[in-house]
Design a protein around this motif. Structure first.
Motif, short mmCIF file in Angstrom:
data_model
loop_
_atom_site.label_atom_id
_atom_site.label_comp_id
_atom_site.label_asym_id
_atom_site.label_seq_id
_atom_site.Cartn_x
_atom_site.Cartn_y
_atom_site.Cartn_z
N GLU A 159 40.13 33.42 41.97
CA GLU A 159 40.79 34.70 41.81
C GLU A 159 42.32 34.55 41.87
OE1 GLU A 159 40.85 38.78 41.08
OE2 GLU A 159 39.20 37.34 41.00
N GLU A 190 36.43 43.46 49.17
CA GLU A 190 36.97 44.42 50.14
C GLU A 190 36.02 44.60 51.31
OE1 GLU A 190 37.74 47.91 47.94
OE2 GLU A 190 39.59 47.15 47.00
N THR A 223 47.48 39.48 36.45
CA THR A 223 47.35 40.93 36.45
C THR A 223 47.13 41.43 35.03
OG1 THR A 223 49.74 41.26 36.21
CG2 THR A 223 48.86 41.10 38.45
N GLN A 248 33.10 42.46 37.37
CA GLN A 248 34.41 42.24 37.98
C GLN A 248 34.73 43.35 38.97
OE1 GLN A 248 36.69 41.68 34.25
NE2 GLN A 248 37.41 39.79 35.16
N GLN A 249 34.36 44.60 38.62
CA GLN A 249 34.59 45.71 39.53
C GLN A 249 33.74 45.56 40.79
OE1 GLN A 249 36.87 48.24 39.39
NE2 GLN A 249 36.14 48.66 41.45
N ARG A 305 42.61 39.83 36.86
CA ARG A 305 42.19 39.93 38.26
C ARG A 305 41.16 41.03 38.44
NH1 ARG A 305 47.88 39.34 41.71
NH2 ARG A 305 48.30 37.17 41.14
N ALA A 306 40.27 40.82 39.40
CA ALA A 306 39.20 41.78 39.63
C ALA A 306 39.75 43.13 40.07
CB ALA A 306 38.22 41.24 40.69
N GLU A 307 40.90 43.14 40.70
CA GLU A 307 41.45 44.42 41.18
C GLU A 307 41.85 45.33 40.03
OE1 GLU A 307 46.04 42.77 41.81
OE2 GLU A 307 44.57 42.68 43.45
N ASP A 308 42.00 44.77 38.81
CA ASP A 308 42.36 45.57 37.63
C ASP A 308 41.14 45.86 36.76
OD1 ASP A 308 45.05 45.66 38.30
OD2 ASP A 308 45.50 43.77 37.28
N LYS A 332 32.73 42.79 42.01
CA LYS A 332 33.27 41.66 42.77
C LYS A 332 34.40 42.11 43.69
CE LYS A 332 33.85 37.88 40.50
NZ LYS A 332 34.44 36.88 39.57
N ILE A 333 35.32 42.94 43.17
CA ILE A 333 36.44 43.37 44.00
C ILE A 333 35.94 44.28 45.11
CG2 ILE A 333 37.01 45.36 42.54
CD1 ILE A 333 39.45 43.15 44.53
N ASP A 334 34.91 45.10 44.84
CA ASP A 334 34.32 45.93 45.90
C ASP A 334 33.71 45.05 46.98
OD1 ASP A 334 35.09 48.15 44.52
OD2 ASP A 334 33.14 48.48 43.58
#
Length: 296
Positions: A4, A195, A9, A187-188, A80-83, A190-192
């Motif tokens: 990651e 967190e 970005t 990807q979404q 990035r997964a956050e995006d 993954k970021i969840d």
């Protein structure tokens, strides 16, 4: 996490992604729509040779569309997964267009009607019905409506084989678009998950720090008692060896008192050290210091 960290970005990759979703893929989809219209026209009029050639051209366009979708997928995996949510909103329109185009194409021959013999077609034109069909053909009708009226491609015609090839290409395109959609959603997720793991780890560290503090506190509480016992054990025999019973008792009591006092001193010293270490463990990390500017 290392993987990651190597990603970029969405803002850094937005320009090349826009080249796919605003230029490359829309161009392929417009060309595919023209093939779709031509195939409807040639199959309705039973122009099998021209239909065969249009199937070949459409297959080339579908293959180019698949290649562009793959390249865009590779590009999106670098985001990035956050995006992920912003990336999904960016690519959803063109992805849905590609999925709908493949679906409409696959419906073309899902329920064909037998092709009428040439004599019947000639007599129908003589009766004036052929002109009526031409007028209907000029109206914009969707592929879902027209496919019920398309004649079946004869098995001996080259167009039948070229349609089979085109159908396989369309199915691969549809599957690729579905996989791309799942990739963005994963990807979404993954970021969840990251967190959630960070929150769980922070809670575990906090609970572990509290448990460590309790254990050290229990250990320190034993020190005065242990010192008293040790002082009594050592002081009592010394008094007895000197030959005085009363002195032995007094020595034991005095040794216990001294041991208790010594244990208290050790306890206070160690507790101060433990409190200092616990503050360091629970203190927030210091902010990053800005790098000193270098004189040019």
């Amino acid at each position: 996490m290392a993987e990651e960290a190597n990603k970029l970005t969405l803002r850094r990759l937005e320009a090349p992604i826009h080249k796919f979703i605003k230029v490359a893929l829309p161009t392929d989809l417009e060309r595919l729509q023209k093939h779709h219209s031509n195939i409807l026209k040639y199959q309705q009029s039973q122009q099998w040779e021209r239909l065969h050639q249009e199937h070949i051209n459409a297959s080339r366009t579908v293959q180019q569309l698949r290649a562009n979708v793959r390249e865009m997928e590779k590009l999106c995996t670098r985001v990035r997964a956050e995006d992920a949510a912003a990336l999904e909103a960016l690519v959803r329109p063109v992805r849905d267009r590609a999925s709908a185009a493949a679906r409409d194409f696959l419906l073309l021959n899902s329920n064909p009607v037998p092709a009428p013999p040439p004599a019947a077609q000639t007599s129908s034109c003589a009766s004036g019905s052929c002109g009526a069909d031409d007028e209907v053909g000029e109206e914009p009708v969707s592929g879902r409506q027209i496919q019920l009226h398309l004649p079946e491609i004869p098995a001996e015609q080259s167009a039948a084989e070229s349609w089979d090839n085109l159908e396989e290409d369309l199915k691969e395109l549809s599957g690729l678009v579905t996989e791309f959609s799942l990739l963005v959603h994963s990807q979404q997720e993954k970021i969840d998950s990251i967190e959630d793991n960070v929150n769980t780890a922070a809670a575990n560290v906090e609970e572990g720090t509290r448990s460590l503090g309790k254990a050290v506190g229990y250990k320190l509480a034993v020190l005065p008692v242990a010192g008293a016992l040790l002082g009594g054990v050592l002081g009592g025999p010394l008094g007895l060896l000197a030959g005085f019973k009363a002195a032995g008792v007094a020595a034991a009591v005095g040794g216990g008192a001294l041991g208790f006092a010594g244990g208290n001193l050790v306890q206070k010293h160690r507790r101060a050290q433990v409190d200092l270490q616990m503050k360091r463990l629970t203190a927030p990390p210091p902010p990053d210091e800005p790098e000193p500017s270098k004189d040019k």
